[in-house]
Every structure is written in C-alpha cells, then in structure tokens.
Design an enzyme around this catalytic site. Sequence first.
Site, PDB file in Angstrom:
ATOM      1  N   GLU A   1       5.152   5.847   0.338  1.00 47.84           N
ATOM      2  CA  GLU A   1       6.500   5.779  -0.226  1.00 47.84           C
ATOM      3  C   GLU A   1       6.711   6.848  -1.293  1.00 47.84           C
ATOM      4  O   GLU A   1       7.787   7.424  -1.394  1.00 47.84           O
ATOM      5  CB  GLU A   1       6.748   4.363  -0.776  1.00 47.84           C
ATOM      6  CG  GLU A   1       6.800   3.352   0.360  1.00 47.84           C
ATOM      7  CD  GLU A   1       6.998   1.907  -0.089  1.00 47.84           C
ATOM      8  OE1 GLU A   1       6.903   1.628  -1.312  1.00 47.84           O
ATOM      9  OE2 GLU A   1       7.235   1.061   0.789  1.00 47.84           O
TER      10      GLU A   1
ATOM     11  N   ARG B   1      13.194 -10.181 -11.006  1.00 42.84           N
ATOM     12  CA  ARG B   1      14.158 -10.839 -10.111  1.00 42.84           C
ATOM     13  C   ARG B   1      14.531 -12.227 -10.619  1.00 42.84           C
ATOM     14  O   ARG B   1      15.682 -12.649 -10.526  1.00 42.84           O
ATOM     15  CB  ARG B   1      13.570 -10.919  -8.702  1.00 42.84           C
ATOM     16  CG  ARG B   1      13.537  -9.567  -7.986  1.00 42.84           C
ATOM     17  CD  ARG B   1      12.666  -9.626  -6.760  1.00 42.84           C
ATOM     18  NE  ARG B   1      12.777  -8.438  -5.911  1.00 42.84           N
ATOM     19  CZ  ARG B   1      11.955  -8.176  -4.899  1.00 42.84           C
ATOM     20  NH1 ARG B   1      10.965  -9.005  -4.619  1.00 42.84           N
ATOM     21  NH2 ARG B   1      12.117  -7.085  -4.169  1.00 42.84           N
TER      22      ARG B   1
ATOM     23  N   HIS C   1      12.670  -2.622  -5.817  1.00 42.48           N
ATOM     24  CA  HIS C   1      11.660  -2.471  -4.770  1.00 42.48           C
ATOM     25  C   HIS C   1      10.366  -1.998  -5.420  1.00 42.48           C
ATOM     26  O   HIS C   1      10.396  -1.155  -6.318  1.00 42.48           O
ATOM     27  CB  HIS C   1      12.106  -1.429  -3.731  1.00 42.48           C
ATOM     28  CG  HIS C   1      10.989  -1.037  -2.804  1.00 42.48           C
ATOM     29  ND1 HIS C   1      10.691  -1.753  -1.667  1.00 42.48           N
ATOM     30  CD2 HIS C   1      10.060  -0.044  -2.872  1.00 42.48           C
ATOM     31  CE1 HIS C   1       9.634  -1.208  -1.084  1.00 42.48           C
ATOM     32  NE2 HIS C   1       9.230  -0.172  -1.800  1.00 42.48           N
TER      33      HIS C   1
ATOM     34  N   THR D   1      10.652 -12.233  -3.369  1.00 42.40           N
ATOM     35  CA  THR D   1      11.723 -11.470  -2.714  1.00 42.40           C
ATOM     36  C   THR D   1      13.086 -12.124  -2.933  1.00 42.40           C
ATOM     37  O   THR D   1      14.060 -11.442  -3.270  1.00 42.40           O
ATOM     38  CB  THR D   1      11.443 -11.351  -1.193  1.00 42.40           C
ATOM     39  OG1 THR D   1      10.156 -10.760  -1.018  1.00 42.40           O
ATOM     40  CG2 THR D   1      12.488 -10.502  -0.505  1.00 42.40           C
TER      41      THR D   1
ATOM     42  N   ASN E   1      18.341  -7.977  -4.638  1.00 41.79           N
ATOM     43  CA  ASN E   1      17.253  -8.448  -5.496  1.00 41.79           C
ATOM     44  C   ASN E   1      16.722  -7.361  -6.434  1.00 41.79           C
ATOM     45  O   ASN E   1      15.585  -7.403  -6.885  1.00 41.79           O
ATOM     46  CB  ASN E   1      16.142  -9.078  -4.654  1.00 41.79           C
ATOM     47  CG  ASN E   1      15.574  -8.097  -3.636  1.00 41.79           C
ATOM     48  OD1 ASN E   1      15.940  -6.931  -3.637  1.00 41.79           O
ATOM     49  ND2 ASN E   1      14.682  -8.565  -2.805  1.00 41.79           N
TER      50      ASN E   1
ATOM     51  N   PHE F   1      18.128  -8.840   9.504  1.00 41.82           N
ATOM     52  CA  PHE F   1      18.795  -8.363   8.283  1.00 41.82           C
ATOM     53  C   PHE F   1      18.735  -6.842   8.128  1.00 41.82           C
ATOM     54  O   PHE F   1      19.224  -6.309   7.134  1.00 41.82           O
ATOM     55  CB  PHE F   1      18.203  -9.049   7.037  1.00 41.82           C
ATOM     56  CG  PHE F   1      16.723  -8.820   6.818  1.00 41.82           C
ATOM     57  CD1 PHE F   1      16.266  -7.666   6.189  1.00 41.82           C
ATOM     58  CD2 PHE F   1      15.787  -9.761   7.234  1.00 41.82           C
ATOM     59  CE1 PHE F   1      14.903  -7.451   5.977  1.00 41.82           C
ATOM     60  CE2 PHE F   1      14.426  -9.559   7.030  1.00 41.82           C
ATOM     61  CZ  PHE F   1      13.985  -8.397   6.398  1.00 41.82           C
TER      62      PHE F   1
ATOM     63  N   LYS G   1      17.316  -0.751  -7.223  1.00 43.72           N
ATOM     64  CA  LYS G   1      18.232  -0.700  -6.075  1.00 43.72           C
ATOM     65  C   LYS G   1      19.688  -0.547  -6.527  1.00 43.72           C
ATOM     66  O   LYS G   1      19.988  -0.670  -7.731  1.00 43.72           O
ATOM     67  CB  LYS G   1      18.033  -1.980  -5.245  1.00 43.72           C
ATOM     68  CG  LYS G   1      16.654  -2.084  -4.589  1.00 43.72           C
ATOM     69  CD  LYS G   1      16.565  -3.363  -3.754  1.00 43.72           C
ATOM     70  CE  LYS G   1      15.241  -3.471  -3.029  1.00 43.72           C
ATOM     71  NZ  LYS G   1      15.193  -4.694  -2.180  1.00 43.72           N
TER      72      LYS G   1
ATOM     73  N   TYR H   1      12.506   1.704   5.275  1.00 40.82           N
ATOM     74  CA  TYR H   1      12.465   0.304   5.705  1.00 40.82           C
ATOM     75  C   TYR H   1      12.113   0.154   7.186  1.00 40.82           C
ATOM     76  O   TYR H   1      12.410  -0.878   7.793  1.00 40.82           O
ATOM     77  CB  TYR H   1      13.793  -0.385   5.390  1.00 40.82           C
ATOM     78  CG  TYR H   1      13.922  -0.795   3.930  1.00 40.82           C
ATOM     79  CD1 TYR H   1      12.975  -1.610   3.313  1.00 40.82           C
ATOM     80  CD2 TYR H   1      15.022  -0.395   3.164  1.00 40.82           C
ATOM     81  CE1 TYR H   1      13.095  -1.997   1.989  1.00 40.82           C
ATOM     82  CE2 TYR H   1      15.151  -0.777   1.828  1.00 40.82           C
ATOM     83  CZ  TYR H   1      14.185  -1.591   1.253  1.00 40.82           C
ATOM     84  OH  TYR H   1      14.305  -1.980  -0.064  1.00 40.82           O
TER      85      TYR H   1
ATOM     86  N   ARG I   1       4.361  -5.710  -8.492  1.00 38.66           N
ATOM     87  CA  ARG I   1       4.810  -6.794  -7.596  1.00 38.66           C
ATOM     88  C   ARG I   1       4.876  -8.127  -8.350  1.00 38.66           C
ATOM     89  O   ARG I   1       5.798  -8.910  -8.166  1.00 38.66           O
ATOM     90  CB  ARG I   1       3.861  -6.935  -6.400  1.00 38.66           C
ATOM     91  CG  ARG I   1       3.839  -5.745  -5.469  1.00 38.66           C
ATOM     92  CD  ARG I   1       5.066  -5.633  -4.617  1.00 38.66           C
ATOM     93  NE  ARG I   1       5.260  -6.750  -3.726  1.00 38.66           N
ATOM     94  CZ  ARG I   1       6.147  -6.765  -2.734  1.00 38.66           C
ATOM     95  NH1 ARG I   1       6.919  -5.700  -2.503  1.00 38.66           N
ATOM     96  NH2 ARG I   1       6.286  -7.817  -1.968  1.00 38.66           N
TER      97      ARG I   1
HETATM   98  P1  IDP Z   1      10.065  -7.177  -0.834  1.00 28.41           P
HETATM   99  O1  IDP Z   1      11.181  -6.260  -1.274  1.00 28.41           O
HETATM  100  O2  IDP Z   1       9.878  -8.331  -1.789  1.00 28.41           O
HETATM  101  O3  IDP Z   1       8.791  -6.445  -0.502  1.00 28.41           O
HETATM  102  P2  IDP Z   1      10.468  -7.405   2.060  1.00 28.41           P
HETATM  103  O4  IDP Z   1      10.098  -8.612   2.854  1.00 28.41           O
HETATM  104  O5  IDP Z   1       9.636  -6.165   2.218  1.00 28.41           O
HETATM  105  O6  IDP Z   1      10.557  -7.858   0.527  1.00 28.41           O
HETATM  106  O7  IDP Z   1      11.983  -7.063   2.417  1.00 28.41           O
HETATM  107  C1  IDP Z   1      12.580  -5.861   2.012  1.00 28.41           C
HETATM  108  C2  IDP Z   1      13.955  -6.134   1.469  1.00 28.41           C
HETATM  109  O8  IDP Z   1      14.811  -6.588   2.503  1.00 28.41           O
HETATM  110  C3  IDP Z   1      14.018  -7.225   0.391  1.00 28.41           C
HETATM  111  O9  IDP Z   1      13.696  -6.755  -0.892  1.00 28.41           O
HETATM  112  C4  IDP Z   1      15.446  -7.691   0.493  1.00 28.41           C
HETATM  113  O10 IDP Z   1      16.336  -6.816  -0.219  1.00 28.41           O
HETATM  114  C5  IDP Z   1      15.731  -7.540   1.973  1.00 28.41           C
HETATM  115  N1  IDP Z   1      15.512  -8.794   2.711  1.00 28.41           N
HETATM  116  C6  IDP Z   1      14.330  -9.344   3.031  1.00 28.41           C
HETATM  117  N2  IDP Z   1      14.494 -10.488   3.720  1.00 28.41           N
HETATM  118  C7  IDP Z   1      15.819 -10.650   3.856  1.00 28.41           C
HETATM  119  C8  IDP Z   1      16.621 -11.643   4.497  1.00 28.41           C
HETATM  120  O11 IDP Z   1      16.144 -12.619   5.096  1.00 28.41           O
HETATM  121  N3  IDP Z   1      17.981 -11.463   4.399  1.00 28.41           N
HETATM  122  C9  IDP Z   1      18.539 -10.401   3.757  1.00 28.41           C
HETATM  123  N4  IDP Z   1      17.808  -9.448   3.150  1.00 28.41           N
HETATM  124  C10 IDP Z   1      16.473  -9.563   3.198  1.00 28.41           C
END
Ligand code: IDP
Length: 157
Positions: free
Chosen positions: A132, A106, A119, A95, A116, A61, A13, A53, A89
């Site tokens: 994707e 991470r 992806h 996350t 983080n 968010f 990212k 997304y 993963r």
């Molecule tokens: P993942 O990337 O671990 O699969 P997802 O739940 O698919 O997590 O969320 C996608 C991305 O959205 C996360 O990697 C993170 O950058 C962002 N994100 C997820 N939850 C939050 C939140 O509660 N606040 C801010 N950003 C979030």
Amino acid sequence: MSHHDERTFVMAKPDAVQRGVVGEIVSRLEGKGLKMVAGKFVQIDEELAHEHYGEHEDKPFFDGLVEFITSGPVFAMVWEGADATRQVRRMMGATDAQEAQPGTIRGDLGNDLGHNLIHGSDHEDEGANEREIDLFFDEDELVDWEQGTATWVYEDA
Ligand code: IDP
C-alpha cells in the site's frame, strides 16, 4: 532497521476530511509516539481505488466503497514505529464504527460501517503495508528523519 522502524500505510478517508478530524487522527498517532514519514492530500481516482481495494472486488459493498473513497480528497500517510501496523489497527478500532470500542478512533469519532474515517494496512495480510505504501508513494516521498523523542518513547532506542 531497528525493531521500531516498521512502516504502515494509513489514510484519513473522505469522511474524515469533510468532518475536519484529520488533525485529530494525526494527533492520536503522534501522541502514541509513532513517527510520520510521509503524508499527502490526494484525490483518489477510479483506477487507484480499484487497485487499493482489489481484494474486495467481489463483495456486494465494492461499488459503494469505490464511490465513497473517490468522493473527495483523502490524507494518505506513512507512519513508522514498533509493531506499527498492528498498533495502528488497534487504535483504529473495529471496521464497523458503531461497534468499535470507545478510546479507538472509529469508536470515538465514527458512527457507520462504510463511513469509518480511517484506513490502516491489515497486519494479518503479510506485506500489505509495503504494497500500500508503494501504491500511494514514490520512494523519494518517504522522509528519513530522526525523531528526537524516540529515546523517550522506546527504552532501547
Ligand atoms: P478495514 O478497513 O477495517 O480493514 P475491510 O474489511 O478491509 O475493513 O473493509 C474495507 C472497507 O470497506 C471498510 O473500512 C469499510 O469502509 C468498507 N466496508 C467493509 N465492509 C462493509 C460492508 O459490509 N458494507 C459497507 N462498507 C463496508
């Protein structure tokens, strides 16, 4: 395809690019024995961000996530290997990078829920990896090559 030919989509990212840890992320995936079959340095636009997304559209968010992912270039990749989607993963960690275990990407490099670093396609979302990959890459951008070390990575290669 043999069982170690599963493909997954991975993206360093904008924070990973800015912090100069793209190489470290690539290095960890290489070190695991995974095979890179595509990679490109791209600036994601609004439209692609919304497509990628889309599942988070209704989340509070979402706007911040789109702003972040379009805030600078990313390094998009396709990696191949046995159970590649789930393995990546596991290597990414939770996350929220503040909660991610040490030893994960991470957990070792990140400090934030939104920022983080990486992806990876969700292994619990059937077909997410292929969707994707299609979103970011044309078929002819996926390189077909023999990984000389495969017989040392996999006993049955
Ligand atoms: P993942 O990337 O671990 O699969 P997802 O739940 O698919 O997590 O969320 C996608 C991305 O959205 C996360 O990697 C993170 O950058 C962002 N994100 C997820 N939850 C939050 C939140 O509660 N606040 C801010 N950003 C979030």
